[in-house]
Design a protein around this motif. Structure first.
Motif, short mmCIF file in Angstrom:
data_model
loop_
_atom_site.label_atom_id
_atom_site.label_comp_id
_atom_site.label_asym_id
_atom_site.label_seq_id
_atom_site.Cartn_x
_atom_site.Cartn_y
_atom_site.Cartn_z
N GLN A 213 -18.79 43.88 28.04
CA GLN A 213 -17.84 43.93 29.14
C GLN A 213 -18.53 44.57 30.33
O GLN A 213 -19.06 45.68 30.23
CB GLN A 213 -16.58 44.73 28.78
CG GLN A 213 -15.49 44.62 29.83
CD GLN A 213 -14.19 45.26 29.36
OE1 GLN A 213 -14.09 46.49 29.31
NE2 GLN A 213 -13.20 44.45 29.03
N ALA A 214 -18.58 43.85 31.44
CA ALA A 214 -19.31 44.31 32.61
C ALA A 214 -18.36 44.67 33.74
O ALA A 214 -17.28 44.08 33.89
CB ALA A 214 -20.27 43.22 33.09
N ASN A 215 -18.78 45.64 34.54
CA ASN A 215 -18.05 46.00 35.75
C ASN A 215 -18.54 45.15 36.91
O ASN A 215 -19.75 44.95 37.07
CB ASN A 215 -18.25 47.48 36.08
CG ASN A 215 -17.69 48.39 35.01
OD1 ASN A 215 -16.64 48.12 34.43
ND2 ASN A 215 -18.39 49.48 34.72
N LEU B 279 -23.33 42.67 38.69
CA LEU B 279 -22.56 43.21 37.57
C LEU B 279 -23.28 44.42 36.98
O LEU B 279 -24.51 44.49 36.96
CB LEU B 279 -22.39 42.15 36.48
CG LEU B 279 -21.75 40.83 36.90
CD1 LEU B 279 -21.82 39.82 35.76
CD2 LEU B 279 -20.30 41.04 37.33
N GLU C 249 -11.74 44.00 37.90
CA GLU C 249 -12.75 45.06 37.89
C GLU C 249 -13.77 44.85 36.78
O GLU C 249 -14.87 45.40 36.84
CB GLU C 249 -12.08 46.42 37.73
CG GLU C 249 -11.17 46.79 38.89
CD GLU C 249 -10.55 48.15 38.71
OE1 GLU C 249 -10.72 48.73 37.61
OE2 GLU C 249 -9.90 48.64 39.65
N THR C 250 -13.40 44.08 35.76
CA THR C 250 -14.31 43.84 34.65
C THR C 250 -14.32 42.37 34.29
O THR C 250 -13.41 41.61 34.65
CB THR C 250 -13.91 44.65 33.39
OG1 THR C 250 -12.61 44.23 32.95
CG2 THR C 250 -13.89 46.15 33.70
N ASN D 201 -15.87 39.66 30.91
CA ASN D 201 -16.50 39.56 29.59
C ASN D 201 -17.69 38.60 29.65
O ASN D 201 -17.57 37.48 30.15
CB ASN D 201 -15.48 39.07 28.55
CG ASN D 201 -14.39 40.09 28.30
OD1 ASN D 201 -14.66 41.29 28.20
ND2 ASN D 201 -13.15 39.62 28.19
#
Length: 334
Positions: A102-104, A120, A183-184, A186
């Motif tokens: 899971q990336a911001n 990211l 905000e995130t 996958n």
């Protein structure tokens, strides 16, 4: 420590690189672009631990020869001869197992009329290992995965993507909408076998169409962080001038990196006859008159472009095993 250069082989990845007798094995690996894990560089973290299979090596801390079969820390070892080491933490090209992250979302920025630069951040970045030239999937709820080349070097902390999202490409537009509103996101990565786990031994030809430039940026950024000194030539083909969204970056590489040359191929240039099958780009590559017998080629674009280019280069004398593209994996010819 003596003088000379020695070949170091890593198993089971079968990666080979050259180590100067005056350098430790970890520094020599980094210079060759080999991703050996480390945290301290002083023999404490033990992440660069390997086992000596054959050859003669010196422990630089106590100046004692390391016996065959013994464990060693690459940051505290110098080669006295050609070496074979066992280190399972070093992965061969394309052998990294894809994992879910899971990336911001750090930034989403339009860089031309239909291409977005996406940045990211992975909270567990140190857990991710990938090779320059690989790609990832963005996984949105209730949608098929969308695949994009990673545009950044494996050494960068953030992951960069170049997403072309024109209105008629619904899936890519959904990705941009999700990135700009959330905000995130996958991800699953890394994917792809057309990548570099170490510096090539031959000159490099890079051929990109459209946003295929993203993969080439990853390769260039990676190689510029190594001691690679062979010629690198990039051909980038687009339909219109405005489609070459980072032309200034490629020009800057040409100014800053002496081994690098850049050849843009634009369909609406005067007297150019751009074809939907990218024949113009292929003709430009062939006209360069490179030594096809002594070259490694990486290509990124549509299957039509990639196979047209591959057939033309193999006919011109390029060994088929020296041609690399993800198209060969995800769109194989029967």
């Amino acid at each position: 420590m003596g003088s000379g250069q020695w070949r170091v082989g890593l198993e089971p990845s079968r990666i080979r690189y050259t180590a100067d007798a005056a350098a430790d094995l970890l520094s020599a690996a980094a210079s060759a672009g080999v991703a050996v894990p480390f945290a301290c560089k002083n023999g404490v973290c033990e992440l660069c631990e390997a086992r000596l299979i054959s050859g003669s090596a010196l422990n630089t801390r106590n100046q004692q020869t390391i016996p065959v079969g013994a464990r060693l820390m690459m940051c505290r070892t110098a080669a006295l001869d050609h070496l074979e080491l066992e280190i399972s933490a070093v992965m061969a090209a394309g052998k990294n197992q894809p994992r879910k992250f899971q990336a911001n979302v750090v930034d989403v920025r339009s860089i031309n009329h239909d291409v977005y630069r996406v940045e990211l951040q992975l909270p567990r970045r140190r857990e991710l290992s990938f090779h320059a030239g690989q790609y990832l999937s963005v996984n949105l709820p209730d949608a098929e995965p969308c695949y994009f080349s990673i545009a950044s070097s494996p050494s960068e902390q953030h992951i960069e993507l170049h997403v072309q999202a024109s209105p008629e490409w619904v899936s890519a537009q959904k990705v941009i909408d999700a990135l700009t509103s959330g905000e995130t996101v996958n991800l699953e990565l890394p994917h792809g076998k057309a990548c570099l786990a170490s510096t090539p031994e031959k000159p490099l030809l890079l051929v990109a169409a459209g946003t295929g430039f993203a993969q080439m940026k990853s390769l260039v950024d990676y190689l510029r962080g190594t001691s690679f000194a062979q010629p690198v030539k990039l051909f980038w083909g687009v339909r219109r001038h405005e489609d070459m969204y980072l032309r200034s970056m490629a020009r800057q590489w040409e100014e800053d990196w002496s081994v690098f040359t850049f050849q843009p191929v634009v369909g609406d240039d005067e007297d150019n006859d751009w074809s939907g099958h990218h024949d113009q780009l292929v003709r430009a590559v062939l006209a360069s008159g490179m030594d096809w017998n002594n070259l490694e080629v990486h290509a990124s674009g549509s299957p039509a472009m990639v196979y047209t280019l591959m057939d033309a280069l193999v006919e011109a004398g390029l060994p088929s095993e020296a041609f690399f593209s993800d198209v060969l994996e995800y769109a194989p010819r029967n």
